[in-house]
Motif scaffolding. Structure first.
Motif, PDB file in Angstrom:
ATOM      1  N   PRO B 257       0.814  -1.224   0.000  1.00  0.00           N
ATOM      2  CA  PRO B 257       0.000   0.000   0.000  1.00  0.00           C
ATOM      3  C   PRO B 257       0.848   1.275   0.000  1.00  0.00           C
ATOM      4  O   PRO B 257       0.523   2.250  -0.686  1.00  0.00           O
ATOM      5  N   ARG B 258       1.967   1.226   0.736  1.00  0.00           N
ATOM      6  CA  ARG B 258       2.821   2.417   0.802  1.00  0.00           C
ATOM      7  C   ARG B 258       3.436   2.702  -0.579  1.00  0.00           C
ATOM      8  O   ARG B 258       3.451   3.844  -1.028  1.00  0.00           O
ATOM      9  N   SER B 261       0.891   4.069  -2.913  1.00  0.00           N
ATOM     10  CA  SER B 261       0.533   5.463  -2.670  1.00  0.00           C
ATOM     11  C   SER B 261       1.674   6.393  -3.077  1.00  0.00           C
ATOM     12  O   SER B 261       1.433   7.518  -3.514  1.00  0.00           O
ATOM     13  N   THR B 264       1.160   6.634  -6.932  1.00  0.00           N
ATOM     14  CA  THR B 264      -0.033   7.321  -7.413  1.00  0.00           C
ATOM     15  C   THR B 264      -0.217   8.674  -6.743  1.00  0.00           C
ATOM     16  O   THR B 264      -1.120   9.413  -7.109  1.00  0.00           O
ATOM     17  N   GLY B 266      -1.151   8.850  -3.731  1.00  0.00           N
ATOM     18  CA  GLY B 266      -2.231   8.637  -2.782  1.00  0.00           C
ATOM     19  C   GLY B 266      -3.621   8.657  -3.390  1.00  0.00           C
ATOM     20  O   GLY B 266      -4.612   8.563  -2.696  1.00  0.00           O
ATOM     21  N   HIS B 268      -6.381   6.847  -5.233  1.00  0.00           N
ATOM     22  CA  HIS B 268      -6.822   5.528  -5.649  1.00  0.00           C
ATOM     23  C   HIS B 268      -8.118   5.654  -6.400  1.00  0.00           C
ATOM     24  O   HIS B 268      -8.894   6.560  -6.173  1.00  0.00           O
ATOM     25  N   GLY B 558      -7.959   0.069  -3.169  1.00  0.00           N
ATOM     26  CA  GLY B 558      -7.454   0.671  -1.929  1.00  0.00           C
ATOM     27  C   GLY B 558      -8.562   0.796  -0.908  1.00  0.00           C
ATOM     28  O   GLY B 558      -9.310   1.034  -0.949  1.00  0.00           O
TER      29      GLY B 558
END
Lengths: 346, 559
Positions: B257-258, B261, B264, B266, B268, B558
C-alpha cells in the motif's frame, strides 16, 4: 523541487515572452509559418528556377522551355501517382513502367493497324492496365509472392508482350489526328498537364477524404492491425494494384497522344522517376507518409533540376540519370534522417 | 560524490540511513528531459550501487521509459544533466559511451531473431568467431554461446530457433547476449519490463537469474509495473511520479500500500461495477471451438457479463480471442452471437456484428503506430462519419476529442502519432476504438499487459461500464489478480478445454492459479506469487485457503 518552471511555459509558446526567449520564439514562429519541414520542396523549386533563370536565361527562361517542362512532367506525374498509390498500400509495383509500354503499344497498334476508333482504343488500353493490376493482385494476395519479385517478373513478361503487340516497331503513322489533337496546347498549357491535374485532384480526394483512402493508409502502415479492425486488406491491395495499372496505362496514352507516335518500349524509363518522386514526396507536405501533393511537388523539383542541367550541359546526355539517381538516394536518406530526428527530439 | 555507503537520492540523503550494499556504480544527477509541450523528466537523480537489484517504478508517463531511453542514448537530455559510471563521466544521450562504460540494456522486445538459434542470436551484434577467409568457427562459436548462457542459466537448448523458446528462455538469451562481453568492466544491466509478457510460472526463474547476476557483483536496474516483483527481488526501489523522483527506499522498509501510494500520489480509484449481468440472454455462445491448441471449447457469455479466462501458456487460452474474432482460422466449432451463427475467419463480418477485440499485442496488432490517435480511434467505426462518400473530419474530430476526455487518454493532441503515447494510454486508444462500436461482444486478450496500476484501474472501469451498458465481455488474461478483480466468473482452460469454472466467490488469484496448474489449491501448488501479491477480499470466502497467508489489501481499489 527546484524546477526551472520557465522552460515549460516557454515551450507552450503562448503569448509574447520577454528578452531572448521572445526573440527565439518570434524566429521560430516565422519558421513555423514558412513550415520549412513541410514545404521545403516548394522553396527548392523557387531557388532552382531563379538560379537557372539567372544562369542560362536565354534557354531556361523561355515559354517554350516551360511548355516542354510541363508536358514531359505531365506524363511522369501520372505514373508517379501510380507508384504513390501502391506505396501507400504498402506494396511495390515495379511493373508500372512496363504496363505503360504495353498501353503505348496497344493504343498505337489498335489505331494504326486495327483501325479502331481512338476512344475505344484508349478504353481497351486502360482495361489492359486494369487486367495487369488484377494479375499482380492475384500473384500477391493469392499466391503470396513478394510484390517486388512478382511485379518485377510481370514487368519482364509485359516487355515481351509489348514487343509482340507492336511487332518490335514504333508506330509512326496512322494515329488518329483527333486523338493526337488531345495532346495539343489548351489554354496556353500542354493538355496532358490538365489531365495530370484532374487525376491528381481525384487521387487526393479519394486518399484524403474517403474511407477507402483512410483504410488504404492504415493497411499499408500495419496490415495486421488494419485487418483486426475489420478492414478488408486483401480488397484494398487489389484496388491499389488495379489503380496503379490503370494509371500507368493512362500515362502511356498521354505519352502517345503527346508524341503522335507510339514507341513500344517508351514506358521503361519512367519507372525510376516515378519512384523518385513518390519517395521524395514522402518528405513533403505531409512528411512521413506518401501523399499526392508531395509527389507532385517533388516531381517538379527533380524535373527543374534535370531540365536546367540538361540545358546548361547539352553535351552530357547522362545528366538526367545521374540527377535522378542521386536525388532518389538523397530523398530516402533525408526521410530516414528526419524521422530519426523527430524521434530523438520527441 | 563517491563516498562509499552514501547512496540515497540527494533529496533523501539527510533522512535516510546509509545503504550497506556497495559503492555507487551509476550516478545520474539533475536529469531533465523536455518534449515539445511536455516535461517528461524533472531534475531526476538516481544512484545504483554495486551488487544491488534496483527497481525503477512509476506509472505510465511517469518518466521511467524516458530515463531509460536517455541512458541508452535514444533521447538527448536537456542541458545540465551529469552522470558518471564508477566515477568516470558519462555523456548522457550517447549510446556508445554508455556501452563502452559497461552499461547493457535488454529492452522489452528483446531484439531476438526468431528463426535463428541461440548460437546465432548470441553472435548478433557482437560478430562471429571467424577463422582465416571469414569462415565461421562454429565449434568455438557454439562454446562461446554456451559459456555466455551458462553464466545466467542452466541447461539451455542451444539449437532451437528462438521463436520456439519460452518467454523466460528468450529473456535469458537476450540477457546472456547483452552480458557476453561484460567481463570485468561490466557495470550495470538494465532490464526494461522483462516480465510484461511473461507467464507467471516463469517469472520465478527470471528472479533466480537476476539474483545470480547480482551475486556476480553486477547491479541490475529493473523497470517494472508489478508490485510483487519489486518486493520479490529488489533491494532498493526508486519511485517516479510525473517526471520527478518522489522516493528512494529500501524495499524492506516498504509494503504494497505504501509503494502504491508513492506511485499514485495517494490517489486511488474505486471501481464501480454498475448493473450486473442479464443471465436470461446469451450474447456469445461457443460450442466445440477448435484451433491449434484448443480442443473443443464450450462457453457462454451473457449480456452484461464479464467472463474471465485463465490458463497457462500453451493451454489454448492465447488462441481464444483470435479464433472467436476470426483473426485466425478455426478448424472446428460453432460460434453464435445473439443467436446467429458467425462465419469463421472474417474479422470484417465480426465488426459488422458488433464484436470488438483488443488483441494481446497492441503494437503489432492493436494499433497503427505511425498514424494519429484520431485515425486509430475511428478505424473500426469510420463509416459513422461518412456522408456522401466523404469522411466528415470535423464531426470525427469532435467525437474523438470527446472520447479522449471521457476515456482519460493523456495525449498532446488527437493528431499526434499514437506511438508518442505511453503504454497505458495507447491501450485506452485501442479500447476506445472498440467501445465506439457499442459492441455486443467485447473480446479482451491481456487487456492491461504492460500497463501501470492507475491505467489498469482506468481500463477496468471502462470494461465495467461497457458491461453495465449490456456488452458481453470475455477477458483472457495471464494475470490472475486482474481476473479475480473484474470477472463475474472465471473459466480455467487446460489442455484445450475448460477444466474448471470458478464463480466470483471462489475466483481468487490463488484459486485461479492453482486451477491453471491442474491441482487442487494448496500451499505448494499456489506457489510463491500469491504470498507477495496481496489479494482480494474475496479470498476470505474460499474454504481451501486456510493454510495460506493472504493480506487483504487490494493495491488498486485501496479501501
Amino acid at each position: 523541487m527546484t524546477a526551472p518552471a520557465t522552460t515549460a511555459a516557454r515551450s507552450k509558446g503562448s503569448g509574447p515572452a520577454s528578452g531572448v526567449a521572445g526573440k527565439a520564439s518570434a524566429g521560430s514562429r516565422i519558421l513555423q509559418k514558412l513550415a520549412i519541414d513541410r514545404f521545403s520542396g516548394v522553396y527548392i523549386i523557387v531557388v532552382l528556377v531563379v538560379t537557372f533563370c539567372l544562369w542560362i536565361p536565354q534557354t531556361f527562361a523561355t515559354q517554350a522551355n516551360l511548355r516542354v517542362l510541363l508536358a514531359s512532367q505531365a506524363i511522369t506525374g501520372i505514373i508517379a501517382l501510380a507508384a504513390t498509390v501502391c506505396l501507400i498500400s504498402g506494396v511495390f509495383d515495379l511493373s508500372i513502367g512496363a504496363t505503360m509500354s504495353l498501353s503505348i503499344s496497344m493504343v498505337g497498334v489498335l489505331q494504326a493497324t486495327g483501325g479502331v476508333n481512338p476512344i475505344v482504343a484508349v478504353l481497351i488500353s486502360l482495361a489492359a492496365g486494369a487486367a495487369v493490376g488484377c494479375i499482380n493482385a492475384l500473384v500477391v494476395t493469392r499466391f503470396n509472392i513478394d510484390p517486388v519479385i512478382g511485379t518485377l517478373a510481370m514487368s519482364a513478361v509485359l516487355a515481351a508482350v509489348s514487343w509482340w503487340v507492336a511487332n518490335g516497331e514504333t508506330v509512326l503513322y496512322g494515329l488518329s489526328p483527333t486523338f493526337v489533337s488531345f495532346g495539343d496546347i489548351v489554354l496556353g498549357v500542354p493538355a496532358p498537364i490538365i489531365y495530370l491535374a484532374v487525376i491528381a485532384v481525384i487521387a487526393w480526394y479519394v486518399l484524403e477524404h474517403t474511407p477507402a483512402g483512410r483504410y488504404l493508409y492504415a493497411a499499408g502502415a500495419n496490415p495486421v492491425a488494419a485487418r483486426l479492425s475489420g478492414v478488408n486488406v486483401t480488397k484494398l491491395t487489389w484496388g491499389a494494384l488495379i489503380s496503379s495499372g490503370v494509371l500507368a496505362s493512362a500515362a502511356g496514352v498521354a505519352l502517345t497522344l503527346q508524341l503522335g507516335t507510339a514507341p513500344f518500349a517508351g514506358g521503361v524509363s519512367y519507372l525510376l522517376p516515378a519512384y523518385a518522386a513518390a519517395f521524395l514526396g514522402s518528405t513533403q507536405i505531409e512528411p512521413g507518409r506518401f501523399n499526392v501533393a508531395g509527389t507532385v511537388v517533388s516531381m517538379f523539383i527533380v524535373a527543374v533540376a534535370v531540365r536546367g542541367l540538361q540545358l546548361r550541359l547539352p553535351d552530357a546526355p547522362w545528366i538526367a540519370d545521374l540527377v535522378q539517381g542521386v536525388i532518389l538516394l538523397l530523398a530516402v536518406g533525408f526521410a530516414v534522417w528526419a524521422r530519426r530526428r523527430r524521434i530523438a527530439r520527441g | 560524490m563517491l563516498t562509499e555507503g552514501v547512496l540515497a537520492g540527494p533529496r533523501h540523503a539527510a533522512d535516510e540511513p546509509a545503504v550497506p550494499a556497495g559503492a555507487p556504480v551509476l550516478e545520474i544527477r539533475n536529469l531533465s528531459k523536455t518534449f515539445p509541450g511536455v516535461r517528461a523528466l524533472l531534475d531526476a537523480s538516481v544512484t545504483i550501487a554495486a551488487g544491488e537489484i534496483h527497481s525503477l517504478v512509476g506509472q505510465n508517463g511517469s518518466g521511467k521509459s524516458t530515463l531509460i531511453k536517455v541512458l541508452a542514448g535514444v533521447y538527448e537530455p536537456d542541458a545540465g544533466a551529469t552522470a558518471s559510471v564508477r566515477g568516470e563521466a558519462l555523456a548522457l544521450g550517447d549510446g556508445k559511451a554508455a556501452h563502452d562504460l559497461g552499461i547493457r540494456f535488454v529492452h522489452q522486445d528483446l531484439g531476438l531473431i526468431d528463426n535463428l538459434t541461440a548460437v546465432d542470436n548470441i553472435a548478433l551484434g557482437f560478430g562471429y568467431d571467424t577463422a582465416a577467409g571469414g569462415r565461421i568457427r562454429w565449434r568455438a562459436q557454439r562454446e562461446r554461446a554456451a559459456l555466455a548462457l551458462s553464466l545466467v542459466v542452466d541447461d539451455f537448448p542451444l539449437d532451437r530457433p528462438a521463436g520456439t523458446l519460452t518467454v523466460f528462455q528468450r529473456t535469458a538469451l537476450a540477457i546472456a547476449r547483452a552480458l557476453q562481453d561484460f567481463g570485468e568492466n561490466g557495470s550495470l544491466l538494465v532490464l526494461d519490463e522483462p516480465t510484461a509478457t511473461m507467464p507467471r510460472d516463469q517469472v520465478e526463474h527470471l528472479f533466480t537469474l537476476l539474483r545470480r547476476i547480482r551475486e556476480r557483483g553486477t547491479p541490475v536496474l529493473l523497470v517494472t509495473h508489478h508490485m510483487e516483483e519489486v518486493f520479490a527481488v529488489s533491494d532498493r526501489v526508486t519511485v517516479l511520479r510525473d517526471g520527478s523522483i518522489v522516493s528512494v527506499e529500501q524495499t524492506a522498509d516498504l509494503d504494497t500500500p505504501r509503494l502504491v501510494s508513492l506511485m499514485t500520489g495517494g490517489v486511488h480509484r474505486k471501481l464501480e461495477r454498475g448493473a450486473g449481468p442479464d443471465l436470461e440472454q446469451v450474447a456469445l455462445s461457443v460450442r466445440g471451438l477448435t484451433g491449434d491448441t484448443l480442443k473443443g471449447l464450450d462457453l457462454d457469455v451473457h449480456r452484461g457479463e464479464i467472463v474471465g479466462v485463465a490458463g497457462l501458456g500453451g493451454s489454448g487460452r492465447e488462441e481464444i480471442c483470435a479464433l472467436l474474432f476470426g483473426a485466425e482460422k478455426r478448424t472446428g466449432g460453432e460460434i453464435a452471437v445473439d443467436g446467429k451463427t458467425l462465419p469463421p475467419n472474417d474479422p470484417g463480418e465480426a465488426v459488422t456484428r458488433r464484436i470488438g477485440m483488443v488483441p494481446a499485442h497492441r503494437h503489432t496488432q492493436g494499433l497503427i503506430l505511425s498514424e494519429s490517435v484520431r485515425r486509430n480511434m475511428t478505424l473500426a467505426t469510420l463509416t459513422d462519419f461518412v456522408k456522401g462518400g466523404r469522411v466528415q473530419r470535423k464531426r470525427e474530430a469532435a467525437a474523438v476529442a470527446e472520447h479522449i476526455t471521457a476515456f482519460g487518454v493523456k495525449t498532446a493532441s488527437a493528431e499526434v502519432p499514437v506511438n508518442t503515447l505511453s503504454g497505458g494510454n495507447q491501450q485506452k486508444v485501442v479500447l476506445a476504438k472498440w467501445l465506439r462500436l457499442k459492441p455486443t461482444v467485447l473480446l479482451l486478450d491481456e487487456p492491461t499487459q504492460g500497463v501501470d496500476i492507475a491505467a489498469q484501474a482506468d481500463l477496468h472501469q471502462l470494461i465495467f461500464e461497457a458491461a453495465a451498458a449490456g456488452t458481453a465481455v470475455l477477458v483472457c488474461s495471464s494475470d490472475e489478480m486482474e481476473l479475480a478483480r473484474i470477472s463475474d466468473r472465471v473459466l480455467v482452460v487446460r489442455d484445450g478445454t475448460v477444466h474448471a469454472e470458478l464463480d466470483s466467490g471462489r475466483a481468487t488469484p490463488h484459486n485461479i492459479f492453482a486451477a491453471t496448474l491442474g491441482t487442487a489449491p494448496d500451499d505448494g501448488a499456489a506457489g510463491h506469487l500469491d504470498e507477495d501479491l496481496g489479494s482480494d477480499d474475496r479470498t476470505a470466502a474460499s474454504p481451501t485457503l486456510s493454510s495460506s497467508p493472504v493480506s487483504s489489501s487490494d493495491p488498486v481499489d485501496g479501501e
